[in-house]
Design an enzyme around this catalytic site. Structure first.
Site, short mmCIF file in Angstrom:
data_model
loop_
_atom_site.label_atom_id
_atom_site.label_comp_id
_atom_site.label_asym_id
_atom_site.label_seq_id
_atom_site.Cartn_x
_atom_site.Cartn_y
_atom_site.Cartn_z
NE ARG A 52 -3.87 0.54 2.09
CZ ARG A 52 -5.12 0.44 2.37
NH1 ARG A 52 -5.33 1.37 3.62
NH2 ARG A 52 -5.87 -0.05 1.94
CG HIS A 110 -8.39 0.00 -2.90
ND1 HIS A 110 -7.68 -1.17 -2.50
CD2 HIS A 110 -9.13 0.40 -1.76
CE1 HIS A 110 -7.84 -1.32 -1.11
NE2 HIS A 110 -8.68 -0.52 -0.72
CD GLN A 170 -12.88 -2.15 -0.68
OE1 GLN A 170 -11.99 -2.01 0.12
NE2 GLN A 170 -13.86 -2.87 -0.52
CG ASP A 202 -13.47 6.26 -1.13
OD1 ASP A 202 -13.38 5.95 0.30
OD2 ASP A 202 -12.47 5.93 -1.62
CB CYS A 248 -13.81 0.93 0.01
SG CYS A 248 -13.21 2.53 0.26
NE ARG A 301 -9.91 -5.51 0.19
CZ ARG A 301 -9.12 -4.57 0.86
NH1 ARG A 301 -9.87 -3.49 1.46
NH2 ARG A 301 -7.89 -4.50 0.42
N1 NVA Z 1 -9.86 6.43 -1.33
C1 NVA Z 1 -9.60 6.03 0.02
C2 NVA Z 1 -9.77 4.52 0.00
C3 NVA Z 1 -9.39 4.11 1.54
C4 NVA Z 1 -9.68 2.56 1.82
C5 NVA Z 1 -8.08 6.52 0.17
O1 NVA Z 1 -7.20 6.29 -0.82
O2 NVA Z 1 -7.83 6.90 1.23
N1 CP Z 2 -11.15 -0.29 2.35
C1 CP Z 2 -10.02 -0.50 2.81
O1 CP Z 2 -9.03 -0.67 2.06
O2 CP Z 2 -9.91 -0.26 4.16
P1 CP Z 2 -8.32 -0.09 5.10
O3 CP Z 2 -8.06 1.34 4.82
O4 CP Z 2 -8.70 0.00 6.44
O5 CP Z 2 -7.50 -0.96 4.73
#
Ligand code: NVA
Ligand code: CP
Length: 308
Positions: free
Chosen positions: A106, A133, A136, A222, A262, A290
């Protein structure tokens, strides 16, 4: 380095048939889990998880999934590894991939994970970047199928930011042949090139979020401010005020429409409590899935096709 390795860096790294296989395999793996049937195909396999941003679900679902399949997972983050002190990502990839079987990352720019993958001896999975992502969306579409059957030809409405989730929905729509209605505030429109799209046939943009929701089979949104963009938070709160998924939007969608997010969610910002905690919401199934979808993905990337 190997070009024959299979990575999952963006949704379109899989083809239509592979995605269909993963959905079926996720269904079987979930069934075994629910029946308390031990299943340890990844005995002695190690996943390294690298987090440059926060996470609850991604860490938990990968770590639990690996453990349940007989393997183990190691957690690294930027704060207390050399990654946060400027070690080149290429060097990190060379070293990390000699000590494990698969890596999940990540991070920020997609370019970082692409560079890591080019120097990795083992498969690399995108656990979220600024652009995508894909894990997800794999879980989200699996969840849709569980509740409503095939997604082909259906309409998914995306309300809010043209972020990593939105881009990945758009890629998935091209691959799996469904439509995405997108409504973003002015100045936050989708960028097809950044989303990695081939064309414009699978999405339509709407200025008015209500119009975008008309007839939708799935409404999803989101956070207004994704991780890494916190400096824009105040400006975004103003710009996105009318892009809150509420009961009126759900009322113009298909009567059978589902709601997904998500998570983590901000009730009263991108979605009302009434919608996310209401009868059309499947967010808890979505979060659980997930793990099942990623177990199928891990198994596939490490062992190829199994099962029937
Ligand atoms: N779009 C959000 C998703 C978090 C799971 C982010 O990137 O923070
Ligand atoms: N939806 C998701 O990726 O959640 P986290 O940021 O908690 O991993």
């Amino acid at each position: 380095m190997s070009s024959a390795l299979k990575h999952f860096l963006q949704f379109k790294d899989l083809d239509q048939e592979e995605v269909a296989y993963l959905f079926e395999r996720a269904r079987q793996i979930k069934q075994m889990f629910k029946a308390y049937k031990p299943y340890h195909p990844l005995l002695d396999r190690t996943l390294v998880m690298i987090f440059e941003k926060a996470s609850t679900r991604t860490r938990l679902s990968f770590e639990a999934g690996m453990t349940q399949m007989g393997g183990s997972a190691i957690y690294l983050n930027t704060r207390d590894s050399q990654l946060g002190r400027g070690e080149p990502v290429e060097d990190a990839a060379e070293v990390i991939s000699r000590m494990c079987d698969i890596v999940m990352i990540r991070t920020f720019e997609q370019d970082i994970i692409e560079r890591f993958a080019r120097h990795s001896r083992v498969p690399v999975i995108n656990g979220l970047t600024n652009e995508y992502h894909p894990c997800q969306i794999l879980a989200d579409i699996f969840t849709f199928i569980e509740h409503r059957g095939p997604i082909k030809g259906k309409t998914v409405t995306w309300i809010g930011d043209s972020n990593n989730m939105c881009n990945t929905w758009l890629q998935a729509a091209e691959l799996l042949d469904f439509n995405v209605h997108v409504s973003t505030p002015p100045g936050y429109e989708i960028e097809p090139e950044r989303a990695g799209l081939f064309g414009t046939a699978h999405f339509e943009e709407f200025e008015d979020p209500m119009q975008a929701c008309k007839g939708a089979h799935l409404v999803t949104t989101d956070v207004w401010t994704s991780m890494g963009f916190e400096a824009e938070n105040e400006a975004r709160k103003k710009a996105f005020a009318d892009w809150c998924v509420d009961e009126d939007m759900m009322a113009v969608a298909d009567p059978q429409a589902l709601f997904m997010h998500c998570l983590p969610a901000h009730r009263g910002e991108e979605v009302t409590a009434g919608v996310i905690d209401g009868p059309q919401s499947v967010v808890w199934d979505e979060a659980e899935n997930r793990m099942h979808a990623q177990k199928a993905l891990l198994e596939y990337l490490l062992l190829g096709r199994l099962g029937h």
